[in-house]
Design a protein around this motif. Structure first.
Motif, PDB file in Angstrom:
ATOM      1  N   ALA A  37       0.841  -1.196   0.000  1.00 19.94           N
ATOM      2  CA  ALA A  37       0.000   0.000   0.000  1.00 19.94           C
ATOM      3  C   ALA A  37       0.876   1.247   0.000  1.00 19.94           C
ATOM      4  N   MET A  38       1.923   1.253   0.839  1.00 22.55           N
ATOM      5  CA  MET A  38       2.785   2.432   0.904  1.00 22.55           C
ATOM      6  C   MET A  38       3.504   2.628  -0.427  1.00 22.55           C
ATOM      7  N   ALA A  39       3.928   1.527  -1.036  1.00 25.23           N
ATOM      8  CA  ALA A  39       4.633   1.631  -2.317  1.00 25.23           C
ATOM      9  C   ALA A  39       3.684   2.140  -3.402  1.00 25.23           C
ATOM     10  N   GLU A  40       2.444   1.643  -3.394  1.00 24.58           N
ATOM     11  CA  GLU A  40       1.478   2.109  -4.397  1.00 24.58           C
ATOM     12  C   GLU A  40       1.153   3.593  -4.151  1.00 24.58           C
ATOM     13  N   ALA A  41       1.009   3.966  -2.902  1.00 26.85           N
ATOM     14  CA  ALA A  41       0.696   5.363  -2.573  1.00 26.85           C
ATOM     15  C   ALA A  41       1.815   6.292  -3.042  1.00 26.85           C
ATOM     16  N   ALA A  42       3.029   5.772  -3.013  1.00 29.30           N
ATOM     17  CA  ALA A  42       4.164   6.597  -3.438  1.00 29.30           C
ATOM     18  C   ALA A  42       4.127   6.878  -4.941  1.00 29.30           C
ATOM     19  N   ARG A  43       3.331   6.143  -5.702  1.00 23.32           N
ATOM     20  CA  ARG A  43       3.210   6.411  -7.142  1.00 23.32           C
ATOM     21  C   ARG A  43       2.401   7.678  -7.417  1.00 23.32           C
ATOM     22  N   CYS A  44       1.616   8.110  -6.434  1.00 23.23           N
ATOM     23  CA  CYS A  44       0.754   9.277  -6.640  1.00 23.23           C
ATOM     24  C   CYS A  44       1.614  10.520  -6.799  1.00 23.23           C
ATOM     25  N   LEU A  45       1.306  11.332  -7.823  1.00 27.18           N
ATOM     26  CA  LEU A  45       2.111  12.524  -8.115  1.00 27.18           C
ATOM     27  C   LEU A  45       1.748  13.691  -7.209  1.00 27.18           C
ATOM     28  N   GLN A  46       0.695  13.535  -6.391  1.00 28.94           N
ATOM     29  CA  GLN A  46       0.235  14.630  -5.525  1.00 28.94           C
ATOM     30  C   GLN A  46       0.032  15.902  -6.347  1.00 28.94           C
ATOM     31  N   CYS A  47      -0.744  15.783  -7.419  1.00 29.67           N
ATOM     32  CA  CYS A  47      -0.984  16.914  -8.318  1.00 29.67           C
ATOM     33  C   CYS A  47      -1.519  18.117  -7.539  1.00 29.67           C
ATOM     34  N   LYS A  48      -1.111  19.301  -7.971  1.00 21.05           N
ATOM     35  CA  LYS A  48      -1.593  20.539  -7.325  1.00 21.05           C
ATOM     36  C   LYS A  48      -3.104  20.664  -7.537  1.00 21.05           C
ATOM     37  N   ARG A  49      -3.525  20.346  -8.790  1.00 21.59           N
ATOM     38  CA  ARG A  49      -4.964  20.372  -9.071  1.00 21.59           C
ATOM     39  C   ARG A  49      -5.407  18.957  -9.393  1.00 21.59           C
ATOM     40  N   PRO A  50      -5.771  18.245  -8.373  1.00 20.25           N
ATOM     41  CA  PRO A  50      -6.022  16.807  -8.578  1.00 20.25           C
ATOM     42  C   PRO A  50      -7.304  16.533  -9.381  1.00 20.25           C
ATOM     43  N   THR A  51      -7.151  16.043 -10.572  1.00 23.04           N
ATOM     44  CA  THR A  51      -8.309  15.782 -11.425  1.00 23.04           C
ATOM     45  C   THR A  51      -9.081  14.541 -10.976  1.00 23.04           C
ATOM     46  N   CYS A  52      -8.387  13.647 -10.290  1.00 21.05           N
ATOM     47  CA  CYS A  52      -9.043  12.412  -9.838  1.00 21.05           C
ATOM     48  C   CYS A  52     -10.277  12.731  -8.990  1.00 21.05           C
ATOM     49  N   VAL A  53     -10.183  13.774  -8.167  1.00 22.22           N
ATOM     50  CA  VAL A  53     -11.281  14.105  -7.256  1.00 22.22           C
ATOM     51  C   VAL A  53     -12.554  14.455  -8.034  1.00 22.22           C
TER      52      VAL A  53
END
Ligand SMILES: Cc1cc2nc3c(=O)[nH]c(=O)nc-3n(C[C@H](O)[C@H](O)[C@H](O)COP(=O)(O)OP(=O)(O)OC[C@H]3O[C@@H](n4cnc5c(N)ncnc54)[C@H](O)[C@@H]3O)c2cc1C
Ligand SMILES: Cc1cc2nc3c(=O)[nH]c(=O)nc-3n(C[C@H](O)[C@H](O)[C@H](O)COP(=O)(O)OP(=O)(O)OC[C@H]3O[C@@H](n4cnc5c(N)ncnc54)[C@H](O)[C@@H]3O)c2cc1C
Ligand code: FES
Lengths: 473, 287
Positions: A37-53
């Motif tokens: 889970a931590m490794a997968e979470a680290a793939r997230c780019l933490q976009c400034k404007r997150p389109t996923c939401v």
């Protein structure tokens, strides 16, 4: 932030092997470990404007909870997640993330998206089995509004609206016709995709928040909407789903051994017929089964039949693989388990013996012609291509429409020709004062997360209306 | 939980319960039914409402112990509770002033036809009752039926009470005598209802039957209860349970009722084995 090396694919979800899982009703997907889970979470780019939401009907702060997973703060992640999603262990398992949040993930332009659904499931599950006392405290409720709201139906739409309304300070009673809360989550979706204990646990959490639940209560029979409004409820949210099974109206459909998917799945899931005779409800165990249809419901019926001991399960669908409406993951799982897909094939009649038992399903081959109203190519029968599938059980999974019980007993509610109740898609407001509607009963059969989104929107609209001194309609 | 307030045995294997279930009692009308579940592993059992007391908030049910679930139900008594109890389900009987109505109840169809006879009498009809059973000791609620009807005819297969014969015998006699009959209502085993339909059809006598197909939810959600009526598929729980007897495909209904025969046998055998391994005391002290 330093540019990091991007891992192109999601971390794989550990699963029971197909050979193993077709013999049991335990969950197929086993869930991420903390490390994965931590490794997968680290793939997230933490976009400034997150389109996923934008792709999430209940507006979960996706990067926010994922950042906490990456940092190993699972409790914080869960708090973040639950601020917006009241049923996270459920959504993490059954949402079509590929069409929702993950479809809009920035990574997905070049690589596989972040496994948002898998992370959601992981985070929610870390808290699922904790004793209530061990959970972080719920945010305090606002002062009581003095208003009472009746919610009809305890599927995802009703449960979400109920939770939100309680959090907004209202008193809420959920009326459910069946003996268990959860709607399709308990009677339709099988144990091996969504363990019923999880649904129960999430419902209990809502009850602890203050939602009152009345099972065994059929609105339209035990009491009508008008009676609810007259006897103490200020507003009603109708979320009765789309539970009326369709049949094809072909000869032989009333033979013994022909089921609607609803009946087959209800017997297996809600009534636990897979544990007969320990549980009292029986189910007819076919050796050779044909399931008609290719949506999630059909996949669930086919895979349930296998687990009940069928030797051969055909899936009969009149269009091609491309048009199959089920989630890609479900089709893949079904194929791995050995379901025999009979595409471009349509049943014409069901054959039976003197005792009324199914002996076969006569089908005809189809080919794809011109596009129809839905934009999909219309299947056309190939002359003289009739053939018989030798089966002893046929399960019709060709769709469901809303149960007419509520509209038929509620003057002032308008319905469409599909049987859905007419309401504003943004608020759920109907033509009848004080009555709101949402979920499958408004849209026709859709998804868990869309039903939850509708519950949320209606809860907000109900709150605004109740607090408006003019109560304009 | 739904407490059983009173329990009594009406005949061998036939029991009557009075259940505390106010919401159902307030709403129930003649012809409707409930679905109950005994406990967490139990199945959903449909039973006709055999009368209510709206002021007390109670519902009466009468059941015949035919298999595992009804047998298990029969071990309960006053003071015990049912886990689930939902209703009233199905459409109420159509009640108006028809003129002369014959109400026929066979076996555990008697408690089902009783509220209908009451309602028809209250609506100003002349009600002729016919009730039947195999033997005198199996005949139930005779006095109540007598109270609900202007005339009552009793038949038993062996003649141990009333006339020897079947419930259709008095009916055929009325028809032969040319008695004016405006409506026949029959509730009982499918085979009996089929026989009633066959007796009245040639005379064009309007006949209504209440069907008991195998059900699960009782709310229109599964379609397991479907029957063919007038060539069309109907769901008994929401479209019925009452239908025009001359349109019903009884043979299909009866074959569908046998759908789970093997599993029912397994369940019962296993239940009896488990119970005989337990002390008998509990079984005999109740009911
Ligand atoms: C077999 C199956 C598999 C599915 N798989 C997926 C999946 O993998 N992912 C996904 O996103 N979606 C899936 N769906 C679709 C999804 O489950 C539905 O879209 C969703 O549950 C709709 O929610 P709802 O709250 O509108 O209604 P429902 O979940 O249908 O709940 C309605 C509730 O209202 C109750 N009710 C009805 N009438 C009355 C009444 N008169 N009085 C009181 N109560 C009443 C019903 O008993 C029921 O409990 C699946 C559906 C099925 C049938
Ligand atoms: C609308 C309706 C009203 C009814 N009213 C009464 C009543 O007032 N009194 C009474 O004694 N019985 C009534 N019945 C029948 C009763 O529901 C069954 O006898 C009971 O469910 C049998 O369960 P079992 O496990 O004891 O028997 P089993 O061994 O399971 O079955 C015996 C027979 O009962 C029938 N049956 C089994 N399961 C069901 C089910 N889920 N739904 C319907 N029938 C079933 C089948 O025909 C079967 O062959 C009614 C049924 C319906 C549908
Ligand atoms: S019992 Fe399920 S539809 Fe009638």
């Amino acid at each position: 932030m330093a540019r990091k090396e991007i891992i192109p694919k999601k971390h794989a979800m550990p699963c029971q092997t197909p050979a193993e899982r077709v013999k049991n009703f335990a969950e197929v997907a086993l869930g991420y470990s903390e490390q994965t889970a931590m490794a997968e979470a680290a793939r997230c780019l933490q976009c400034k404007r997150p389109t996923c939401v934008d792709g999430c009907p209940v507006e979960v702060d996706i990067p926010g909870f994922i950042a906490r997973v990456a940092a190993g703060d699972f409790v914080g992640a869960a708090q973040r997640l639950k601020e917006k999603n009241l049923l996270p262990s459920i959504c993490g398992r059954v949402c079509p993330q590929e069409d929702q949040c993950e479809a809009r993930c920035t990574l997905s332009k070049k690589f596989e998206p972040v496994g948002i659904g898998r992370l959601e499931r992981f985070v929610a599950d870390t808290q699922l089995w904790l004793e209530p006392a061990a959970l972080p405290p719920e945010p305090p409720l606002p002062p009581a509004s003095g208003f009472k709201v009746a919610v009809v139906g305890s599927g995802p739409a009703g449960l979400t609206a109920a939770g939100d309304l309680v959090r907004l300070g209202h008193r809420v009673t959920v009326f459910e016709a069946l003996h268990k809360a959860g709607g399709v989550l308990v009677y339709g979706i099988p144990e091996f995709r969504l363990p019923k204990a999880i649904v129960e646990r999430e419902v209990q959490a809502l009850q602890r928040m203050g939602v009152e639940l009345r099972t065994n209560f059929v609105i339209g029979k035990t009491e009508t909407i008008d009676e609810l409004l007259a006897n103490s409820y200020d507003a009603v949210f109708v979320a009765t789903g789309a539970g009326l099974p369709h049949f094809m109206n072909i000869p032989g459909e009333n033979l013994n051994g022909v089921y609607s998917a609803n009946e087959f799945l209800t017997r297996a899931n809600l009534m636990k017929a897979y544990r007969f005779p320990e549980y009292d409800t029986p189910i007819h165990l076919g050796k050779r089964v044909a399931v008609v249809g290719a949506g999630n419901v059909a996949m669930d019926a086919a895979r349930t039949a296998l687990r009940l001991g069928a030797e051969k399960v055909f899936l009969v669908y009149r269009r091609s693989h491309e048009e199959m409406p089920a989630r890609a993951e479900e089709i893949e799982h079904a194929e791995e388990e050995g379901i025999d897909l009979r595409l471009l094939t349509s049943p014409v009649r069901i054959l039976g013996d003197k005792e009324n038992w199914v002996t076969g399903c006569e089908c005809i081959r189809m080919e794809l012609g011109e596009p129809d109203a839905s934009g999909r190519r219309r299947p056309v029968a190939v002359p003289q291509s009739e053939h018989v599938l030798p089966v002893d059980t046929v399960i019709m999974a060709i769709g469901q429409s809303p149960n007419p019980l509520v509209p038929a007993t509620t003057p002032g509610l308008e319905t469409t020709r599909h049987g859905t109740i007419v309401g504003d898609p943004e608020t759920g407001k109907t033509g009848k004062r004080g009555v709101f509607v949402g979920g499958d009963i408004l849209t026709g059969a859709a998804t868990v997360i869309l039903a939850m989104g509708a519950g949320r929107k209606s809860a907000r609209a109900i709150d605004v209306w109740l607090r408006d001194p003019e109560r304009k309609w | 939980m739904f407490p059983i307030l009173a329990a009594r045995t009406l005949a061998p294997l036939v029991k009557e319960f009075v259940i505390d279930a106010r919401p159902v009692a307030l709403k129930a009308k003649a012809g409707q039914f409930i679905v109950l579940r005994i406990d967490e592993t139990g199945e959903r059992i449909p039973l006709t409402i055999a009368g209510v007391d709206a002021t007390q908030g109670t519902v009466r049910i009468v059941f015949l112990e035919v298999g595992k679930s009804t047998r298990k139900l029969g071990t309960l008594g006053a003071g015990d509770s049912l886990l689930d109890f939902v209703g009233p389900l199905g459409n109420p009987s159509h009640v108006e002033k028809f003129g002369t109505v014959v109400c026929i109840g066979g076996g555990v169809g008697v408690p089902a036809v009783l509220p209908i006879a009451h309602a028809l009498k209250a609506a100003g009809n002349h009600v002729i009752g016919i009730t039947g059973a195999r033997r005198a000791d199996l005949l139930i609620l005779e006095d109540e039926m007598r109270g609900a009807c202007h005339e009552l005819f009793v038949t038993t297969d062996d003649g141990s009470r009333g006339d020897r014969g079947l419930v259709t015998d008095p009916l055929r006699r009325f028809i032969a005598e040319g008695r004016k009959i405006d409506l026949v209502v029959a509730v009982g085993p499918a085979i009996m209802m089929k026989a009633v339909a066959a007796a009245t059809q040639p005379h064009g006598l309007k006949t209504v039957v209440s069907l008991n197909s195998v059900m699960v939810d009782g709310t229109g959600m599964c379609g397991g209860c479907r029957v063919t009526v007038g060539g069309q598929t109907k769901f008994v729980c929401v479209d019925g349970p009452e239908f025009d007897a001359h349109q019903v495909n009884f043979d299909e209904l009866m074959m569908r009722q046998r759908m789970y025969r093997n599993q029912e046998k397994t369940a019962l055998t296993r239940y009896d084995e488990c119970r005989s391994a337990q002390p008998r005391e509990e079984v005999t002290s109740r009911g």
